[in-house]
Structures are given as structure tokens and as C-alpha cells.
Write a protein that holds these residues in place. Structure first.
Motif, short mmCIF file in Angstrom:
data_model
loop_
_atom_site.label_atom_id
_atom_site.label_comp_id
_atom_site.label_asym_id
_atom_site.label_seq_id
_atom_site.Cartn_x
_atom_site.Cartn_y
_atom_site.Cartn_z
N ASN A 109 14.52 -40.30 51.56
CA ASN A 109 15.58 -40.69 50.65
C ASN A 109 16.91 -40.48 51.36
O ASN A 109 17.17 -39.39 51.87
CB ASN A 109 15.50 -39.83 49.38
CG ASN A 109 16.48 -40.27 48.30
OD1 ASN A 109 17.64 -40.52 48.57
ND2 ASN A 109 15.99 -40.34 47.07
N PRO A 110 17.77 -41.51 51.41
CA PRO A 110 19.07 -41.34 52.08
C PRO A 110 19.90 -40.19 51.54
O PRO A 110 20.71 -39.60 52.26
CB PRO A 110 19.77 -42.68 51.84
CG PRO A 110 18.68 -43.65 51.59
CD PRO A 110 17.60 -42.87 50.89
N GLY A 111 19.67 -39.83 50.27
CA GLY A 111 20.43 -38.74 49.66
C GLY A 111 19.99 -37.37 50.14
O GLY A 111 20.64 -36.37 49.82
N THR A 112 18.91 -37.30 50.91
CA THR A 112 18.43 -36.00 51.43
C THR A 112 18.53 -35.97 52.96
O THR A 112 17.91 -35.11 53.59
CB THR A 112 16.96 -35.75 51.02
OG1 THR A 112 16.11 -36.75 51.61
CG2 THR A 112 16.81 -35.78 49.51
N PHE A 113 19.28 -36.90 53.54
CA PHE A 113 19.33 -36.98 55.00
C PHE A 113 20.18 -35.86 55.60
O PHE A 113 21.34 -35.69 55.25
CB PHE A 113 19.88 -38.33 55.46
CG PHE A 113 19.71 -38.57 56.93
CD1 PHE A 113 18.57 -39.22 57.40
CD2 PHE A 113 20.64 -38.13 57.85
CE1 PHE A 113 18.38 -39.43 58.76
CE2 PHE A 113 20.47 -38.33 59.19
CZ PHE A 113 19.34 -38.98 59.66
N GLU A 114 19.57 -35.08 56.48
CA GLU A 114 20.27 -34.08 57.26
C GLU A 114 19.85 -34.30 58.71
O GLU A 114 18.66 -34.30 59.02
CB GLU A 114 19.89 -32.66 56.82
CG GLU A 114 20.23 -32.34 55.37
CD GLU A 114 19.59 -31.05 54.92
OE1 GLU A 114 19.20 -30.24 55.79
OE2 GLU A 114 19.47 -30.85 53.70
N GLY A 132 14.06 -45.25 51.64
CA GLY A 132 14.19 -45.86 50.32
C GLY A 132 15.62 -46.21 49.97
O GLY A 132 16.28 -45.50 49.20
N VAL A 133 16.10 -47.31 50.53
CA VAL A 133 17.48 -47.74 50.29
C VAL A 133 17.62 -48.35 48.90
O VAL A 133 18.52 -48.02 48.13
CB VAL A 133 17.93 -48.75 51.37
CG1 VAL A 133 19.32 -49.29 51.05
CG2 VAL A 133 17.90 -48.11 52.75
N GLN A 134 16.74 -49.29 48.57
CA GLN A 134 16.70 -50.05 47.32
C GLN A 134 17.86 -51.02 47.15
O GLN A 134 17.67 -52.17 46.79
CB GLN A 134 16.62 -49.13 46.09
CG GLN A 134 15.59 -48.01 46.16
CD GLN A 134 14.22 -48.44 46.60
OE1 GLN A 134 13.93 -49.60 46.81
NE2 GLN A 134 13.33 -47.46 46.80
N SER A 135 19.09 -50.60 47.45
CA SER A 135 20.23 -51.50 47.36
C SER A 135 21.41 -50.90 48.12
O SER A 135 21.47 -49.68 48.32
CB SER A 135 20.63 -51.72 45.89
OG SER A 135 21.81 -52.50 45.79
N PHE A 136 22.33 -51.77 48.56
CA PHE A 136 23.58 -51.31 49.16
C PHE A 136 24.75 -51.49 48.20
O PHE A 136 25.91 -51.36 48.60
CB PHE A 136 23.85 -52.08 50.46
CG PHE A 136 22.89 -51.76 51.57
CD1 PHE A 136 23.03 -50.61 52.34
CD2 PHE A 136 21.82 -52.59 51.84
CE1 PHE A 136 22.17 -50.31 53.36
CE2 PHE A 136 20.93 -52.31 52.87
CZ PHE A 136 21.10 -51.16 53.63
N ASP A 137 24.45 -51.82 46.96
CA ASP A 137 25.47 -52.03 45.94
C ASP A 137 25.54 -50.79 45.06
O ASP A 137 24.55 -50.42 44.43
CB ASP A 137 25.12 -53.27 45.11
CG ASP A 137 26.19 -53.61 44.09
OD1 ASP A 137 26.32 -52.84 43.12
OD2 ASP A 137 26.86 -54.65 44.25
N ASN A 138 26.69 -50.14 45.02
CA ASN A 138 26.79 -48.87 44.29
C ASN A 138 26.52 -49.02 42.80
O ASN A 138 25.94 -48.11 42.18
CB ASN A 138 28.17 -48.23 44.52
CG ASN A 138 28.29 -47.60 45.90
OD1 ASN A 138 27.29 -47.18 46.49
ND2 ASN A 138 29.50 -47.54 46.41
N ASP A 139 26.92 -50.15 42.21
CA ASP A 139 26.64 -50.34 40.78
C ASP A 139 25.13 -50.46 40.54
O ASP A 139 24.59 -49.90 39.58
CB ASP A 139 27.34 -51.60 40.27
CG ASP A 139 28.86 -51.43 40.17
OD1 ASP A 139 29.31 -50.27 40.10
OD2 ASP A 139 29.57 -52.45 40.18
N CYS A 140 24.45 -51.17 41.43
CA CYS A 140 23.00 -51.31 41.30
C CYS A 140 22.30 -49.96 41.53
O CYS A 140 21.36 -49.61 40.82
CB CYS A 140 22.47 -52.34 42.29
SG CYS A 140 22.85 -54.06 41.86
#
Length: 386
Positions: A109-114, A132-140
Motif C-alpha cells: 500500500n503506498p500509504g505504508t511505504f518506508e 495498490g494504487v487504485q487511482s491517481f485522483d485524490n477525489d477518487c
């Protein structure tokens, strides 16, 4: 003459390892994942102990076989420490023969990248990441309940490439809440710009027992979905990736070996909370396939002496449908001989279904392969084998 039973061969063997924890449960997710509480750390040591015990029990049924691939999924496996992942992989390599170039994939998960942790994953033997990117759009991303934003996703991909991960899959979804054709294609363009060797690109579906099922979001209409799919296919092809499965695209020679084994109806050991497995046995000239499921709740799994929740031998009718559910997802399908080799059933037992499917234009001649029409309407094609 060669007896048909002499043509039976045990299929390729893979290993799936499930890590059940995540930072936040996404509203579309129906996997066996459990959100950690604020500030809570996962019980890594206890879980690894249970995993290795589970694996040791599973290995007794595949003695003498060689492992083809490992996939560490979740949940969010990148919550684990590099040392913990190394402990698991070292146990695997010490207790079963492994192919020299065995593929070892870790979902991230990009949010856990260290950076230091991911460098450690590479050092411990992980040679492929599925991000697991899923999207590059912050609203999505917000609508999907993801814990990362677009900048974190881009940074994670770039850092992984810099660290030396030569094999990276990007997981992207389309048909997201409120998504336009332009937004869907922009996501794809941004992902393809990184030049990774593999892409999983698939439409968001609403599954039972999810938050989205209970409170459905406003999804794009069919015209928008078709436009994203059709135009997106052209973008992917122009980037040098070829579609080889319903939602999988790769550069030449970079198909996901682990997932290919699923679709080619290979065997796989499943360890971890809620993990599923499929193991074949040659018994008295017959192929028997056993499916196993582990206890879902992490606490119960870690406390159990044997974490097996259920197991059963697949009936001939179930085996037929399962084989075609997997094989027909592949763009090139499989050889006719694969059916006997991996189910133990003669192809004559499904000849009438194949004939009817071909008459309807849903299957190609001379091979167990969906036609372009059949691939588009795969569920309709599978009805012939129920």
C-alpha cells in the motif's frame, strides 16, 4: 497403448500467504481484512509463529514437489517488518524445494511505504511488488477510502524502482464513483508513464458484505464505462503491454507467474487467516483435488493447533466448472490436453458443452479458449459448463 491415467500429472505448485491486517477497511473490499485500531501494532511475532506452524502442516501433503511462486497478500502485507517477511521466506526455502528463479510477490500500500523497510523486503527475497494504487485522483481515492493520496502513490512507485524492484505491478481501478472518461484515462496514462512491466486494470464491482453494497455510491453509466474500457485498451497497447487475462496486462515475458498458475488450474497452498488452498493428489490412477480453507478471525487462527476451518474433495461437476472458470480467463486459453492432465476427466465428458459454446460463437476451435465475444461475455460462456 498409453493409458489415459498415465497422462495425469500433478500441476505446478504455488504458495499464498495471507496477512489479514490493514490500516483502514476500504468500503469496496470483501477480502478477509481487519483494520487496526488507532496506534495499534499488529501481533507480528505471534502471527508468524502460527503461519509457520500452518505451513509445516500443509507441506506434509506436497512432499517431494517444487514450489513455483509465492504471493504475500492481504490486507496490507507491507505493514509487516522486513525481518518478519524474511523469517517466513527463509522457512519456506528451508522446508521445500524452490525453483531457482522463484517469483516472490508482496502486495504493498503506498500509504505504508518506508524506503528502508522496502529495501529490506528486497534484501529478504521479495523480487516483485504489487502496488495498490487504485487511482491517481485524490477525489477518487477519498471516495474509495484509501489511506494514501496521489503524491504518495507516485513517490512509492518511483522509490521502488530506484531501490531495484525490476518487477512491479500497478493495481488500478476504473468505473469509480463520479469518474468521467477523461479521469479514467488520465489515471491510466499516469500509471503507464512509470513504465512498469505489469498492470492490473479492472472495473470497480460492488460486492456483498461491503460498505458500498449497503450504501451504493454513484457509479458511471454504461456508456462511460465502455468508453473508458475501449479507449483505455488502446492506451495500454500503445505503451507496449499486452492483455493476457481479463484484467492483466504485461510487457513480453513479464506475466504474473503466480496468477498464471491460478488461471492454468495449478495447485496452491494457502496459509494465513482465511486463506484458501487447492492441492491435487494422484490416487489409484485418478486425480483428486482438495480445497482447504483456514479460520478467518486472526485471534482464532493464532490460537488454533490446527487452523483448518474446512476442507473437501471437489466433485467431478465442480471440477469441470472450476477448470473453465480459470482457463477461459486467459486470452490464449489452454491446450485441450490440459483438461485431462489437471482434472483427471476425459475431454469427451465436456464435448457437448464445448460444441454448444462454439456454435454460439463463444469459443475458438481446436483449443480451450474463449473467442473475443466469449471473453467479453465470460459469464454467459461459463453457463455451458455448469
Amino acid at each position: 497403448m498409453t493409458s489415459p491415467t498415465n497422462l495425469l500429472v500433478l500441476p505446478t505448485l504455488s504458495l499464498y500467504i495471507h496477512i489479514p491486517w490493514c490500516v483502514r477497511k476500504c468500503p469496496y473490499c470483501d477480502f478477509n481484512s481487519h483494520a487496526t485500531q488507532d496506534g495499534e501494532t499488529i501481533p507480528e511475532a505471534s502471527y508468524i509463529k502460527a503461519l509457520l506452524s500452518d505451513l509445516a502442516q500443509e507441506l506434509t501433503s506436497v512432499s517431494g514437489r517444487t514450489l513455483h511462486s509465492v504471493f504475500i497478500g492481504g490486507g496490507t502485507p507491507s505493514l509487516m517488518s522486513a525481518k518478519g517477511i524474511g523469517t517466513i521466506l527463509n522457512f519456506v526455502k528451508a522446508n521445500i524445494a524452490c525453483e531457482d528463479d522463484m517469483e516472490v510477490t508482496l502486495e504493498a500500500n503506498p500509504g505504508t511505504f518506508e524506503q528502508a523497510k522496502f529495501a529490506g523486503f528486497l534484501e529478504q527475497g521479495v523480487n516483485r511488488l504489487s502496488i495498490g494504487v487504485q487511482s491517481f485522483d485524490n477525489d477518487c481515492l477519498h471516495a474509495l477510502g484509501r489511506i494514501h493520496d496521489a503524491s504518495q502513490a507516485k513517490l512509492a512507485i518511483a522509490k521502488a524502482q530506484t531501490l531495484g524492484f525490476n518487477r512491479i505491478n500497478l493495481d488500478l481501478m476504473h468505473g469509480l464513483p463520479g469518474q468521467t472518461v477523461q479521469q479514467g484515462l488520465m489515471d491510466l496514462q499516469q500509471g503507464l508513464a512509470f513504465g512498469t512491466d505489469h498492470l492490473s486494470w479492472y472495473q470497480l464491482t460492488i460486492e456483498p458484505n461491503t460498505q458500498f453494497h449497503n450504501s451504493p455510491p454513484n457509479l458511471p453509466d454504461e456508456d462511460i464505462l465502455c468508453d473508458i474500457q475501449d479507449q483505455g485498451q488502446l492506451l495500454i497497447e500503445a505503451a507496449g503491454l499486452s492483455q493476457y487475462e481479463v484484467s492483466a496486462y504485461s510487457k513480453p515475458g513479464s506475466q504474473a507467474r503466480h496468477n498464471l498458475n491460478y488461471w492454468q488450474f495449478g495447485d496452491y497452498i494457502g496459509v494465513g487467516a482465511g486463506a484458501h488452498g487447492k492441492v491435487s493428489f494422484l490416487k489409484t490412477g485418478r486425480m483428486q483435488v482438495e480445497r482447504r480453507v483456514k479460520l478467518r478471525q486472526p485471534k482464532a487462527y493464532m490460537a488454533a493447533i490446527s487452523p483448518l476451518a474446512s476442507s473437501h474433495y471437489v466433485t467431478p461437476q465442480e471440477l469441470k466448472l472450476e477448470f473453465f472458470m480459470n482457463a477461459l480467463r486467459l486470452e490464449k486459453g489452454v491446450l485441450n490436453s490440459s483438461y485431462l492432465a489437471q482434472t483427471g476427466q476425459s475431454l469427451t465428458s465436456v464435448e457437448s458443452a464445448i460444441f454448444s459454446a462454439r456454435q454460439a460463437g463463444l469459443m475458438m476451435p481446436d483449443r480451450l479458449q474463449a473467442s473475443p465475444l466469449g471473453w467479453r461475455f465470460l459469464n454467459d460462456l461459463l453457463h455451458y459448463f455448469e
